[in-house]
Design a protein around this motif. Structure first.
Motif, short mmCIF file in Angstrom:
data_model
loop_
_atom_site.label_atom_id
_atom_site.label_comp_id
_atom_site.label_asym_id
_atom_site.label_seq_id
_atom_site.Cartn_x
_atom_site.Cartn_y
_atom_site.Cartn_z
N ASN A 131 7.02 21.19 -13.54
CA ASN A 131 6.50 22.53 -13.73
C ASN A 131 4.98 22.52 -13.55
N PRO A 132 4.48 23.27 -12.55
CA PRO A 132 3.03 23.23 -12.29
C PRO A 132 2.21 23.75 -13.47
N ALA A 144 6.79 14.90 -5.28
CA ALA A 144 6.27 14.97 -3.89
C ALA A 144 7.34 14.56 -2.89
N HIS A 145 8.40 15.37 -2.83
CA HIS A 145 9.50 15.15 -1.87
C HIS A 145 9.02 15.51 -0.47
N PRO A 146 9.83 15.27 0.56
CA PRO A 146 9.33 15.49 1.93
C PRO A 146 8.77 16.89 2.19
N PRO A 147 9.44 17.99 1.78
CA PRO A 147 8.80 19.29 2.02
C PRO A 147 7.46 19.43 1.29
N TYR A 148 7.41 18.96 0.04
CA TYR A 148 6.14 19.07 -0.69
C TYR A 148 5.06 18.24 0.00
N ASP A 267 2.30 31.24 0.04
CA ASP A 267 3.09 30.91 1.24
C ASP A 267 4.59 30.84 0.97
N GLY A 268 4.98 31.08 -0.28
CA GLY A 268 6.41 31.10 -0.60
C GLY A 268 6.91 29.80 -1.20
N MET A 269 6.06 28.77 -1.26
CA MET A 269 6.52 27.49 -1.79
C MET A 269 6.91 27.60 -3.25
N LYS A 270 6.24 28.51 -3.98
CA LYS A 270 6.53 28.66 -5.41
C LYS A 270 7.99 29.00 -5.66
N GLY A 311 12.99 27.00 3.63
CA GLY A 311 13.13 27.64 4.95
C GLY A 311 12.47 29.00 5.03
N LYS A 312 12.10 29.55 3.88
CA LYS A 312 11.44 30.87 3.88
C LYS A 312 9.92 30.76 3.73
#
Lengths: 514, 330
Positions: A131-132, A144-148, A267-270, A311-312
């Motif tokens: 949780n940030p 820190a997975h690949p998308p992160y 950017d939608g990452m949240k 993906g969004k």
């Protein structure tokens, strides 16, 4: 008795050998010295940046004249600092080199590897997500997975690129020379070059990198501050900049970092990591559309796959992610899938030394710098090999990471749209030599990241095109050898990465750089 | 006090040396191989660690099977379970030979075959591994042998060398067959045995371990490492045991304790796989029995049970070992 004494000598000798057996020096960063840049890119200040409107968007005042008393005082301070430098400070100068972007990239990769740990289950079988707003956790934020990871690298590299374009703009606008050229008593620690000193490109990098990475890895704020201070200190000691060069560079770095982080905030990452009801409805839609759905097989089962809505996330150079969505995978009862099941079974039953090596070399799994990190490492090695200046290097990293992040977004769109099962979901009793990730199979993330990355490197380093494309293909098939992907996940994913990279290449070809 | 005295070949020929060597050495070796599984823990090659010497021109062979499992391990100092690997099973078949070169010097050679996997169900679906592990050769020397009216005191240094014989991947824990590195162990043992059969031994060994090759060229070990070479921490090994010979030296029973302390290395990270660079600590207790049909030579059987009760970056392994020995003159 003589025999006995000899034996004792032998034993003593063996003990001695053991204690003195050779110790290797294992490298924790790439070893390279300052080098002569293959070009200075004097017009780099007019290149088209990504986030800012142009290199002149931020206002940097004209510096004091090199013949002014103010500048003379600055020169005196440089000399004083060099004179009183400690051994370890001088080692830092050598470490950071005249192209320190590679060091900041290494720091980013190291933090990715440090935080690439998947949260384990609680005692009651539930899972807690990082949780940030409570980064200490447990579990610590981020995972820190690949998308992160690819996203962190993209923001880092894009901000570095824009900030250096701005720095180049003012360097060649004001053309202030370096202290070592003005005063022969100052010895430059690096290879000579003709790039103007104001603002300091290294200071730009120290600030922009520290600020982006501090936002991406909030628990590392103090560590990053310390690294940035160490870097800033080394700039002065290298003899290539006075303090006002450094201050101007810091200003640019902070300005662009803020701009990049404001994009990142929206950017939608949240919302990429969804709650269970959203995840369930995504899965239900796939079931309805295709008659299949991927399921997490861990024990206890994870309720939600990894970032179903990655993906969004806003792409860099693709307007609509669906434009890059690949064709549907083979039906669950198709001949093609049946054949591929046999291929997978064969690989599992006959793990050759070569296939195992490939599966492991490209695995880049938990606890590592991820596939995107691996391609950044390749980029770094080529940047040094081809003697790129900092601006060229930043451009390389920026397009590489934008293309890979766009590739990742496109891949995740496909993964959760098609929601295709993994080999362990469809082959009873199947065992793998690589860890099956917590997201659907089609297409393979490694394949998309790698081919997108390879296309950028092939464009930037045309002499290496064949090599890097072969690497990307090997990275793709490695997942099939590992038992965690279908062959078509890899082949279609490779094509998908190439398609997505083309959007970034179009931008790159038109940014004003030659 | 003791008087140092060279024991003639005849002295030892009759009973104790051969049999005991066979049982203790071979068995202890196999125990180490099997029980300390490869979760970093391997002590595969810790051997000539008993206090008994072979006679000149005597040899002993051992074939042993060990079945070890664990369903908990220590992640750093935190004891946990992990359904990704569930219960990990480690089976080992060990072939070993010991040869008396002189009456004070023994030579050893051993080679284990290891097979690992997880019980079903598990959440990881990882394939196990199997293959030949590390060949071991060693020498043991009787430095001091002092007898008194009630017993014998001896000091025995030994040195062993082991190295992988197959291309197994050490960086595949917890299923890897071993640490994938050369190990040189130098050991010193002190033994005191009463003529009536009761005995005790303490020993310490320094296990120098070299490097192992991973199939990836980047890993994290409290920081980045851009190499496929992993430094396997060297370690201390301590041992203490008490036992007794019974029934005219046909049966021997023993209780033992042993410990491993790595000298460097990193902790297993949260819910992450172990790796060969980990700092391993382990404390283990065990019981051991051996039986000789004929104290003059021929067949014998050995059995043992061991369990790890404390550890760091180590599996909480419990193992059962059964073996047959055969000794003969040559």
């Amino acid at each position: 008795m003589k025999m006995k004494r000899n034996l004792q000598y032998i034993l003593i000798a063996v003990c001695f050998l053991m204690v003195t057996a050779c110790e290797k020096d294992l490298s924790s960063y790439i070893a390279y010295d300052s080098y002569t840049f293959s070009g200075v890119d004097a017009t780099g200040g007019s290149w088209k940046p990504v986030l800012i409107s142009s290199g002149s968007e931020i206002q940097i005042d004209a510096p004091s004249d090199v013949n002014s008393s103010a500048y003379a005082e600055e020169i005196a301070n440089v000399k004083l600092a060099i004179k009183s430098a400690t051994e370890s400070q001088l080692e830092n100068v050598k470490y950071w080199t005249n192209n320190p972007i590679n060091r900041w990239n290494e720091i980013a990769l190291e933090l990715i590897a440090k935080y690439n740990l998947i949260p384990g289950p609680n005692a009651d079988g539930t899972y807690t997500l990082p949780n940030p707003s409570n980064p200490d956790g447990p579990p610590a934020f981020p995972f820190a997975h690949p998308p992160y990871a690819v996203r962190a690298l993209a923001y880092l590299s894009v901000a570095q690129f824009d900030a250096l374009i701005s720095a180049w703009h003012y360097k060649y606008l004001y053309n202030r020379t370096a202290p070592y050229k003005k005063d022969s008593e100052i010895e430059f620690a690096y290879k000579d070059n003709d790039i103007p000193a104001y603002p300091s490109d290294a200071a730009v990098l120290a600030n922009v990198s520290k600020e982006i990475l501090s936002a991406m890895f909030p628990l590392e704020k103090a560590y990053l501050e310390q690294r940035a201070q160490e870097h800033l200190e080394s700039i002065l000691l290298a003899g290539g900049n006075v303090n006002s060069d450094i201050e101007a560079g810091k200003k640019i770095g902070s300005y662009v970092a803020a701009k990049a982080l404001s994009r990142a905030a929206t950017d939608g990452m949240k919302s990429a990591q969804t709650p269970k009801p959203v995840s369930d409805s995504i899965k239900a839609k796939a079931m309805e559309r295709f008659g299949w759905a991927w399921e997490n097989k861990e024990l206890p089962a994870r309720p939600v796959g990894l970032t179903p809505l990655f993906g969004k996330v806003k792409m860099w150079n693709v307007a609509n992610v669906e434009d890059t969505r690949p064709i549907p995978p083979p039906g669950i009862n198709s001949e093609e899938l049946k054949k591929d099941i046999e291929v997978l079974k064969d690989y599992a039953a006959n793990v050759t030394t070569e296939r195992r090596r490939i599966a492991n070399f490209w695995q880049d799994g938990l606890g590592t710098y991820t596939p995107a990190g691996h391609w950044n490492r390749f980029a770094k090695e080529f940047i040094i090999q081809y003697a790129m200046n900092p601006l060229r290097s930043a451009r390389t990293y920026a397009y590489l990471n934008m293309a890979m992040m766009d590739g990742g977004i496109s891949c995740w769109d496909a993964k959760y749209y098609y929601h295709y099962p993994r080999p362990i979901n469809l082959i009873p009793g199947f065992k793998t030599i690589a860890g099956t990730p917590n997201f659907p199979s089609y297409t393979s993330g490694h394949s998309v990241f790698s081919s997108a990355g390879a296309e950028i490197l092939a464009y930037v380093f045309p002499n290496e095109a064949t090599k890097v494309r072969d690497w990307a293909k090997e990275a793709a098939i490695s997942r099939v050898y590992g038992g965690i992907h279908w062959t078509f996940d890899a082949t279609v994913g490779t094509q998908q990465g190439i398609d997505v990279a083309n959007y970034t290449l179009t931008v790159a070809r038109n940014d004003g750089a030659q | 006090m003791f008087t140092t005295k060279i024991i003639t070949q005849k002295h030892i020929k009759a009973r104790i040396p051969l049999e005991r060597f066979c049982s203790t050495t071979c068995l202890r070796f196999s125990l180490m191989v099997l029980l300390f599984f490869c979760f970093s823990l391997q002590t595969k090659a810790q051997t000539p660690n008993d206090a008994i010497m072979m006679d000149k021109r005597d040899a002993c062979v051992l074939l042993a099977y060990t079945y070890g499992t664990f369903d908990q391990y220590w992640e750093g100092g935190n004891q946990r379970e992990n359904q990704t690997i569930a219960t990990v099973e480690r089976q080992t078949i060990l072939g070993m030979a010991a040869i008396g070169i002189t009456k004070k010097l023994d030579f050893y050679v051993g080679l284990p075959y290891v097979k690992t996997k997880s019980y079903e169900p598990n959440g990881g679906y990882f394939a196990g591994a199997n293959g030949l592990q590390d060949v071991l050769v060693g020498l043991k020397y009787q430095l001091i042998n002092a007898q008194s009216s009630v017993g014998t005191f001896s000091i025995l240094p030994s040195a062993t060398f082991s190295t992988p014989v197959s291309k197994y991947l050490s960086d595949y824990q917890p299923y890897s067959l071993g640490l994938g590195t050369t190990e040189i162990a130098s050991r010193l043992m002190a033994n005191y045995k009463l003529d009536k059969g009761l005995y005790t031994t303490i020993g310490a060994a320094y296990l120098w371990r070299g490097y192992t090759e991973a199939e990836r060229d980047y890993y994290y070990n409290n920081g980045s490492f851009y190499t496929n070479t992993m430094d396997v921490p060297s370690a201390w090994n301590f041992e203490a045991l008490i036992g007794s010979w019974l029934f005219q030296n046909k049966l021997r029973l023993e209780l033992n304790y042993s410990a491993i302390r790595s000298l460097s290395g990193d902790d297993i990270r949260a819910y992450n796989a172990p790796q060969p660079t980990n700092k391993v600590e382990m404390d283990r207790v065990g019981a051991f029995a051996q039986y000789y049909f004929n104290p003059q030579g021929g067949f014998g059987i050995v059995a043992s049970y061991n369990t790890v009760f404390r550890g760091r970056n180590a599996p909480k392994m419990t193992s059962l070992n059964l073996g047959i020995t055969y000794q003969f003159g040559y």
